[in-house]
Scaffold this active site. Structure first.
Site, mmCIF file in Angstrom:
data_model
loop_
_atom_site.group_PDB
_atom_site.id
_atom_site.type_symbol
_atom_site.label_atom_id
_atom_site.label_comp_id
_atom_site.label_asym_id
_atom_site.label_seq_id
_atom_site.Cartn_x
_atom_site.Cartn_y
_atom_site.Cartn_z
ATOM 1 N N TYR A 253 0.979 -0.995 -0.053
ATOM 2 C CA TYR A 253 -0.189 -0.592 0.245
ATOM 3 C C TYR A 253 0.679 1.209 0.329
ATOM 4 O O TYR A 253 2.247 1.380 0.583
ATOM 5 C CB TYR A 253 -1.033 0.208 0.928
ATOM 6 C CG TYR A 253 -0.068 0.518 2.105
ATOM 7 C CD1 TYR A 253 -0.477 1.703 3.123
ATOM 8 C CD2 TYR A 253 0.709 -0.967 3.572
ATOM 9 C CE1 TYR A 253 0.962 2.092 4.427
ATOM 10 C CE2 TYR A 253 1.046 -0.465 4.724
ATOM 11 C CZ TYR A 253 1.442 0.571 4.893
ATOM 12 O OH TYR A 253 1.834 0.712 6.199
ATOM 13 N N PHE A 263 2.295 10.075 3.818
ATOM 14 C CA PHE A 263 2.936 9.986 4.451
ATOM 15 C C PHE A 263 3.655 8.527 5.544
ATOM 16 O O PHE A 263 3.969 7.700 5.955
ATOM 17 C CB PHE A 263 1.853 10.650 5.101
ATOM 18 C CG PHE A 263 0.745 9.190 5.444
ATOM 19 C CD1 PHE A 263 0.541 7.816 5.952
ATOM 20 C CD2 PHE A 263 -0.664 10.318 4.997
ATOM 21 C CE1 PHE A 263 -0.524 7.968 6.158
ATOM 22 C CE2 PHE A 263 -1.497 8.849 4.486
ATOM 23 C CZ PHE A 263 -2.241 8.391 5.073
ATOM 24 N N ASP A 264 3.477 7.159 4.732
ATOM 25 C CA ASP A 264 3.655 6.490 4.614
ATOM 26 C C ASP A 264 3.583 5.202 3.509
ATOM 27 O O ASP A 264 2.643 5.797 2.492
ATOM 28 C CB ASP A 264 2.486 5.439 5.424
ATOM 29 C CG ASP A 264 3.144 3.683 6.393
ATOM 30 O OD1 ASP A 264 4.323 3.481 5.863
ATOM 31 O OD2 ASP A 264 2.424 3.623 6.562
ATOM 32 N N ILE A 281 -7.667 1.097 11.111
ATOM 33 C CA ILE A 281 -8.607 1.884 10.678
ATOM 34 C C ILE A 281 -10.318 1.617 10.187
ATOM 35 O O ILE A 281 -9.699 0.882 9.255
ATOM 36 C CB ILE A 281 -8.695 3.221 9.587
ATOM 37 C CG1 ILE A 281 -7.593 2.624 8.537
ATOM 38 C CG2 ILE A 281 -7.659 3.567 10.259
ATOM 39 C CD1 ILE A 281 -7.415 4.622 7.214
ATOM 40 N N TYR A 307 -8.291 8.472 10.453
ATOM 41 C CA TYR A 307 -7.765 9.275 12.288
ATOM 42 C C TYR A 307 -8.573 9.494 13.300
ATOM 43 O O TYR A 307 -8.176 10.799 14.291
ATOM 44 C CB TYR A 307 -6.356 9.577 11.767
ATOM 45 C CG TYR A 307 -5.902 8.393 11.992
ATOM 46 C CD1 TYR A 307 -5.255 7.257 12.530
ATOM 47 C CD2 TYR A 307 -5.005 8.017 10.116
ATOM 48 C CE1 TYR A 307 -4.398 6.555 11.989
ATOM 49 C CE2 TYR A 307 -4.790 6.810 9.492
ATOM 50 C CZ TYR A 307 -4.189 6.062 11.081
ATOM 51 O OH TYR A 307 -3.063 5.343 10.214
ATOM 52 N N PHE A 324 -6.252 6.305 -0.297
ATOM 53 C CA PHE A 324 -4.927 4.754 -0.512
ATOM 54 C C PHE A 324 -4.430 4.371 -1.611
ATOM 55 O O PHE A 324 -5.941 3.817 -1.759
ATOM 56 C CB PHE A 324 -5.018 4.301 1.097
ATOM 57 C CG PHE A 324 -4.834 4.194 2.418
ATOM 58 C CD1 PHE A 324 -3.488 4.026 3.169
ATOM 59 C CD2 PHE A 324 -5.605 4.846 3.261
ATOM 60 C CE1 PHE A 324 -2.903 4.155 4.263
ATOM 61 C CE2 PHE A 324 -5.544 5.470 4.362
ATOM 62 C CZ PHE A 324 -4.536 5.211 4.979
#
Length: 332
Positions: A253, A263-264, A281, A307, A324
């Site tokens: 992902y 961010f990831d 989540i 979040y 995502f």
């Protein structure tokens, strides 16, 4: 002096006729003049020596003042805290309950810098009773405008535990600290109120921006919207089985904010991730159940399925809508 003696002797010799008397007088005068000369020389020598001695202390003092290096005195408190006054300020001194504004740099004893407000380019404000003991004690010794150097024993710093892998256990620390301001209760309340207002303004902007993004995104080709508000787009169809909410899955992902800030990413780490689908989540739990093994989807997740109001400190702002790209490798 010898030439003057000869002239005097010749003058006397011309005035005295008798050789015998002349010889006696000549010898006497010679002895007298020699004695006078010796006395004069001794007096002159003594005078010269006195002049040198009179001047010598002044010259030595000046030389010492010019050549001796100035050393900053090191003071030690009863607790063992050591400090040097690098610059003496003339402002007020804080109390332990005050909030202070400082610039600082912290190093280990070998000179390794572990923290510095100078490098961040901005001062920091904090209540003086909420930091390590060495700071609480030391900064109270300062005046606004001062710059001190503190050597803090480990028991007044982070002790046996150290700090976050940066400061070893039982480490003595060195801090250079500049005290810029002391804030009273009214000033603190004003600053906190201003921060709250700024935060509320930012939150409203984030919520509005997320809502606008989702509204426009829902109109795009291939985007579908569930009852919860989750949006998704199939990039690649899968042929395997779909997971249940209680299954474990292996995925690749990448996550971004709606402005494209990443961010990831498991792709960046070079390996997929394995997790329980009920441990993530809500947007992921719901979205991956729509997928089949081998599928690749893009998920557009509203903040309340991500979040929420708090965000994820350091990575995801409050009320952030997230995007995502997810590849379902297998259901475990």
């Amino acid at each position: 002096m010898a030439a003057q003696q000869n002239i005097i002797l010749k003058s006397i010799a011309q005035k005295i006729a008798k050789p015998a008397v002349l010889a006696v007088l000549t010898s006497a005068l010679a002895l007298t003049l020699t004695a006078c000369s010796d006395k004069e020389n001794k007096e002159q020598t003594a005078e010269d020596k006195q002049t040198v001695e009179d001047n010598k202390p002044v010259a030595d003092t000046q030389t010492k003042e010019q050549t001796l290096p100035s050393e900053t005195e090191i003071f030690t408190t009863e607790s063992g805290l050591q400090y040097q006054i690098l610059t003496k300020g003339d402002g007020a001194s804080p109390e332990a309950t005050d909030t202070v504004t400082v610039h600082y740099e912290g190093t280990l004893m070998d000179g390794t810098v572990f923290d510095s407000s100078y490098k961040r380019g901005e001062t920091i404000s904090f209540p003086l009773n909420r930091v390590i003991k060495g700071w609480t004690e030391g900064v109270q010794l300062m005046n606004v405008g001062s710059k001190y150097k503190f050597t803090i024993p480990s028991e007044l710093a982070y002790g046996e535990s150290g700090a976050g892998g940066v400061i070893p256990p039982n480490a003595d620390l060195i801090f250079t600290v500049e005290l810029f301001d002391i804030l009273d209760a009214d000033e603190i309340e004003k600053q906190e109120a201003a921060k709250r207002a700024e935060m509320e303004k930012m939150i409203e902007a984030m919520k509005a921006e997320g809502e606008k993004f989702l509204t426009e995104n829902a109109k795009k080709s291939g985007v579908k919207v569930t009852e919860s508000g989750l949006q998704y787009k199939e990039l690649l169809a899968g042929t395997g089985k779909s997971p249940a909410a209680t299954d474990r899955v292996t995925v690749h992902y990448e996550g971004t904010l709606i402005d494209g800030t990443k961010f990831d990413s498991s792709y960046d780490r070079g390996e997929p991730i394995d997790f329980g689908l009920n441990q993530v989540i809500s947007g992921w739990t719901e979205g991956l159940q729509l997928m089949q093994e081998g599928a690749k989807y893009k998920l557009f997740i509203p903040y309340d399925l991500a979040y929420g109001p708090q965000g994820s400190p350091g990575a995801i702002p409050p009320y952030a809508t997230l995007v995502f790209t997810v590849e379902l490798i297998r259901v475990n």
